[in-house]
Write an enzyme that holds these catalytic residues in place. Structure first.
Site, PDB file in Angstrom:
ATOM      1  N   ASN A 108       0.853  -1.190   0.000  1.00 27.60           N
ATOM      2  CA  ASN A 108       0.000   0.000   0.000  1.00 27.60           C
ATOM      3  C   ASN A 108       0.896   1.250   0.000  1.00 27.60           C
ATOM      4  O   ASN A 108       1.723   1.426   0.903  1.00 27.60           O
ATOM      5  CB  ASN A 108      -0.895  -0.048   1.251  1.00 27.60           C
ATOM      6  CG  ASN A 108      -1.817   1.156   1.351  1.00 27.60           C
ATOM      7  OD1 ASN A 108      -1.384   2.283   1.145  1.00 27.60           O
ATOM      8  ND2 ASN A 108      -3.068   0.932   1.670  1.00 27.60           N
ATOM      9  N   HIS A 158       0.994   6.168   2.062  1.00 22.94           N
ATOM     10  CA  HIS A 158       1.716   7.094   2.939  1.00 22.94           C
ATOM     11  C   HIS A 158       2.971   7.696   2.318  1.00 22.94           C
ATOM     12  O   HIS A 158       3.545   8.624   2.878  1.00 22.94           O
ATOM     13  CB  HIS A 158       1.940   6.454   4.305  1.00 22.94           C
ATOM     14  CG  HIS A 158       0.624   6.190   4.969  1.00 22.94           C
ATOM     15  ND1 HIS A 158      -0.308   7.200   5.170  1.00 22.94           N
ATOM     16  CD2 HIS A 158       0.033   5.049   5.380  1.00 22.94           C
ATOM     17  CE1 HIS A 158      -1.397   6.684   5.717  1.00 22.94           C
ATOM     18  NE2 HIS A 158      -1.219   5.386   5.848  1.00 22.94           N
ATOM     19  N   HIS A 206      -5.512   3.740  -1.591  1.00 23.22           N
ATOM     20  CA  HIS A 206      -6.825   4.172  -1.115  1.00 23.22           C
ATOM     21  C   HIS A 206      -7.058   5.605  -1.572  1.00 23.22           C
ATOM     22  O   HIS A 206      -6.372   6.518  -1.108  1.00 23.22           O
ATOM     23  CB  HIS A 206      -6.833   4.076   0.420  1.00 23.22           C
ATOM     24  CG  HIS A 206      -8.154   4.373   1.056  1.00 23.22           C
ATOM     25  ND1 HIS A 206      -8.372   4.228   2.407  1.00 23.22           N
ATOM     26  CD2 HIS A 206      -9.339   4.809   0.543  1.00 23.22           C
ATOM     27  CE1 HIS A 206      -9.626   4.553   2.695  1.00 23.22           C
ATOM     28  NE2 HIS A 206     -10.233   4.921   1.585  1.00 23.22           N
ATOM     29  N   ARG A 238      -9.082   8.408  -1.014  1.00 27.18           N
ATOM     30  CA  ARG A 238     -10.072   8.849  -0.024  1.00 27.18           C
ATOM     31  C   ARG A 238     -10.891  10.005  -0.573  1.00 27.18           C
ATOM     32  O   ARG A 238     -10.414  10.772  -1.425  1.00 27.18           O
ATOM     33  CB  ARG A 238      -9.369   9.286   1.272  1.00 27.18           C
ATOM     34  CG  ARG A 238      -8.688   8.147   2.018  1.00 27.18           C
ATOM     35  CD  ARG A 238      -8.154   8.626   3.348  1.00 27.18           C
ATOM     36  NE  ARG A 238      -9.220   8.856   4.289  1.00 27.18           N
ATOM     37  CZ  ARG A 238      -9.520   8.028   5.304  1.00 27.18           C
ATOM     38  NH1 ARG A 238      -8.812   6.940   5.518  1.00 27.18           N
ATOM     39  NH2 ARG A 238     -10.518   8.302   6.111  1.00 27.18           N
ATOM     40  N   ARG A 251      -6.683  13.107   0.991  1.00 29.21           N
ATOM     41  CA  ARG A 251      -5.628  13.540   1.917  1.00 29.21           C
ATOM     42  C   ARG A 251      -4.263  12.974   1.534  1.00 29.21           C
ATOM     43  O   ARG A 251      -3.255  13.530   1.922  1.00 29.21           O
ATOM     44  CB  ARG A 251      -5.969  13.181   3.355  1.00 29.21           C
ATOM     45  CG  ARG A 251      -5.916  11.712   3.656  1.00 29.21           C
ATOM     46  CD  ARG A 251      -6.072  11.439   5.124  1.00 29.21           C
ATOM     47  NE  ARG A 251      -7.412  11.713   5.600  1.00 29.21           N
ATOM     48  CZ  ARG A 251      -7.938  11.169   6.694  1.00 29.21           C
ATOM     49  NH1 ARG A 251      -7.196  10.366   7.439  1.00 29.21           N
ATOM     50  NH2 ARG A 251      -9.166  11.421   7.063  1.00 29.21           N
ATOM     51  N   GLU A 270      -8.654   0.674  -2.917  1.00 32.36           N
ATOM     52  CA  GLU A 270      -9.523   0.745  -1.732  1.00 32.36           C
ATOM     53  C   GLU A 270     -10.367   1.998  -1.870  1.00 32.36           C
ATOM     54  O   GLU A 270      -9.834   3.073  -2.189  1.00 32.36           O
ATOM     55  CB  GLU A 270      -8.690   0.855  -0.466  1.00 32.36           C
ATOM     56  CG  GLU A 270      -7.836  -0.342  -0.178  1.00 32.36           C
ATOM     57  CD  GLU A 270      -6.964  -0.095   1.044  1.00 32.36           C
ATOM     58  OE1 GLU A 270      -7.036   0.982   1.651  1.00 32.36           O
ATOM     59  OE2 GLU A 270      -6.189  -0.991   1.376  1.00 32.36           O
ATOM     60  N   THR A 282      -8.368   3.816   8.491  1.00 31.83           N
ATOM     61  CA  THR A 282      -9.636   3.086   8.429  1.00 31.83           C
ATOM     62  C   THR A 282      -9.872   2.336   9.735  1.00 31.83           C
ATOM     63  O   THR A 282      -9.145   1.409  10.072  1.00 31.83           O
ATOM     64  CB  THR A 282      -9.608   2.088   7.250  1.00 31.83           C
ATOM     65  OG1 THR A 282      -9.124   2.770   6.104  1.00 31.83           O
ATOM     66  CG2 THR A 282     -10.976   1.530   6.981  1.00 31.83           C
ATOM     67  N   GLU A 326     -11.389  -9.023   2.832  1.00 32.91           N
ATOM     68  CA  GLU A 326     -10.113  -8.735   3.481  1.00 32.91           C
ATOM     69  C   GLU A 326     -10.416  -8.585   4.966  1.00 32.91           C
ATOM     70  O   GLU A 326     -11.218  -7.734   5.362  1.00 32.91           O
ATOM     71  CB  GLU A 326      -9.495  -7.453   2.915  1.00 32.91           C
ATOM     72  CG  GLU A 326      -8.182  -7.109   3.614  1.00 32.91           C
ATOM     73  CD  GLU A 326      -7.402  -5.989   2.942  1.00 32.91           C
ATOM     74  OE1 GLU A 326      -7.617  -5.731   1.740  1.00 32.91           O
ATOM     75  OE2 GLU A 326      -6.584  -5.371   3.640  1.00 32.91           O
ATOM     76  N   HIS A 332      -3.981  -4.404   7.678  1.00 31.53           N
ATOM     77  CA  HIS A 332      -4.126  -3.230   8.531  1.00 31.53           C
ATOM     78  C   HIS A 332      -3.271  -3.346   9.784  1.00 31.53           C
ATOM     79  O   HIS A 332      -3.440  -4.274  10.576  1.00 31.53           O
ATOM     80  CB  HIS A 332      -5.573  -2.939   8.935  1.00 31.53           C
ATOM     81  CG  HIS A 332      -5.789  -1.476   9.159  1.00 31.53           C
ATOM     82  ND1 HIS A 332      -5.426  -0.852  10.317  1.00 31.53           N
ATOM     83  CD2 HIS A 332      -6.263  -0.509   8.343  1.00 31.53           C
ATOM     84  CE1 HIS A 332      -5.686   0.428  10.221  1.00 31.53           C
ATOM     85  NE2 HIS A 332      -6.185   0.669   9.032  1.00 31.53           N
TER      86      HIS A 332
HETATM   87  N1  PXP Z   1      -5.982  -2.985   4.009  1.00 27.74           N
HETATM   88  C1  PXP Z   1      -6.948  -2.040   4.049  1.00 27.74           C
HETATM   89  C2  PXP Z   1      -8.320  -2.402   3.619  1.00 27.74           C
HETATM   90  C3  PXP Z   1      -6.651  -0.727   4.455  1.00 27.74           C
HETATM   91  O1  PXP Z   1      -7.633   0.203   4.505  1.00 27.74           O
HETATM   92  C4  PXP Z   1      -5.317  -0.400   4.797  1.00 27.74           C
HETATM   93  C5  PXP Z   1      -4.985   0.999   5.152  1.00 27.74           C
HETATM   94  O2  PXP Z   1      -5.225   1.852   4.086  1.00 27.74           O
HETATM   95  C6  PXP Z   1      -4.348  -1.409   4.723  1.00 27.74           C
HETATM   96  C7  PXP Z   1      -4.715  -2.698   4.349  1.00 27.74           C
HETATM   97  C8  PXP Z   1      -2.918  -1.150   5.067  1.00 27.74           C
HETATM   98  O3  PXP Z   1      -2.817  -0.816   6.407  1.00 27.74           O
HETATM   99  P1  PXP Z   1      -1.428  -0.313   6.991  1.00 27.74           P
HETATM  100  O4  PXP Z   1      -1.092   0.970   6.301  1.00 27.74           O
HETATM  101  O5  PXP Z   1      -1.715  -0.142   8.436  1.00 27.74           O
HETATM  102  O6  PXP Z   1      -0.413  -1.386   6.688  1.00 27.74           O
END
Ligand code: PXP
Length: 242
Positions: A6, A9, A42, A44, A48, A69, A100, A150, A193
């Site tokens: 992901n 960030h 994601h 959003r 952001r 996402e 989330t 998921e 997550h």
């Molecule tokens: N899976 C989903 C559905 C999420 O919403 C997120 C965060 O955007 C992640 C995985 C990844 O989470 P993390 O950034 O905490 O590894």
């Protein structure tokens, strides 16, 4: 287990200055080169971190699957149908949240989601729902016709991070039970997550074989900043001290 990286960030750091670096598109290509199985991002509603253009470029440039996402809104569905990611993952979204929090309440959204998902499925996009490890949510997910779920690993990750290992173990068993249940019902099972370089090992040991894929973002980006910091400082010193 497969790894979905992901890249949200990376964009968070860029958006802190509304500038051009670091680019999540560049990060996605590096993740692909490093062996990632999928890029997850994601978009959003408040934009952001990831911007529409990031999604478009990532979909155009990477050759591994792209997992978008998104909240179940009309705007996001239009974007998904236009950009055609390989998969969409529906997540709940609240404007004030830091990340989330909690899974999608498929039980109460069931009727709406059936209609919502129809054109997405017709477009050949895989559908996944981000849910808590709960049988009622899994049953409702089957009813709306999702391909996959998921499972939310946030509670497990938090317990582990607080060194509440007995409770973390119980949470892992809860996830395992839900994962087997979902698999029996014909769903593909992913998870994610809050997973880190520390808490991921117990998870993989326990869930290998039933959870096919993990989506991990924050911890990878956090470690990338730290691993790369020394080199970045040295390169700046080289530019200054000439
Ligand atoms: N899976 C989903 C559905 C999420 O919403 C997120 C965060 O955007 C992640 C995985 C990844 O989470 P993390 O950034 O905490 O590894």
């Amino acid at each position: 287990m497969r790894l979905g990286v992901n890249v949200d960030h990376v964009a968070t750091v860029r958006q802190a200055r509304r500038t051009f670096e670091p680019s999540p598109v560049f990060a996605a290509l590096i993740a692909q080169q490093a062996g990632a199985d999928q890029i997850t991002l994601h978009l959003r509603e408040d934009r952001r971190h990831i911007q529409d253009r990031d999604l478009e470029l990532i979909k155009e440039l990477v050759i591994i699957p792209v997992n978008l996402e998104m909240a179940p809104t009309e705007e996001m569905r239009e974007i998904a149908l236009r950009v055609k990611p390989d998969r969409i993952t529906l997540v709940p979204e609240r404007r004030e949240e830091i990340t989330t929090e909690g899974g999608l309440d498929v039980v109460s959204l069931k009727e709406r989601l059936k209609d919502y998902l129809k054109p997405i499925k017709e477009a050949g996009i895989e559908v996944s729902l981000f849910i808590e490890a709960d049988r009622a949510q899994i049953d409702a997910s089957v009813e709306v016709g999702t391909d996959a779920i998921e499972l939310h690993t946030g509670a497990y990750a938090n317990l582990w991070n607080e060194h509440r290992f007995e409770e973390a173990k119980k949470e892992l068993q809860r996830i395992k039970e839900a994962a087997f249940y979902a698999k029996e019902k014909g769903l593909r099972v992913y998870a994610g997550h809050g997973l880190t370089y520390h808490n991921v090992k117990d998870f993989v040991r326990e869930l290998k074989g039933v959870v096919e894929e993990l989506n991990i973002g924050h911890s990878i980006v956090a470690n990338a900043v730290i691993f790369g910091f020394e080199r970045a400082v040295k390169e700046m010193i080289n530019l200054i001290k000439t």
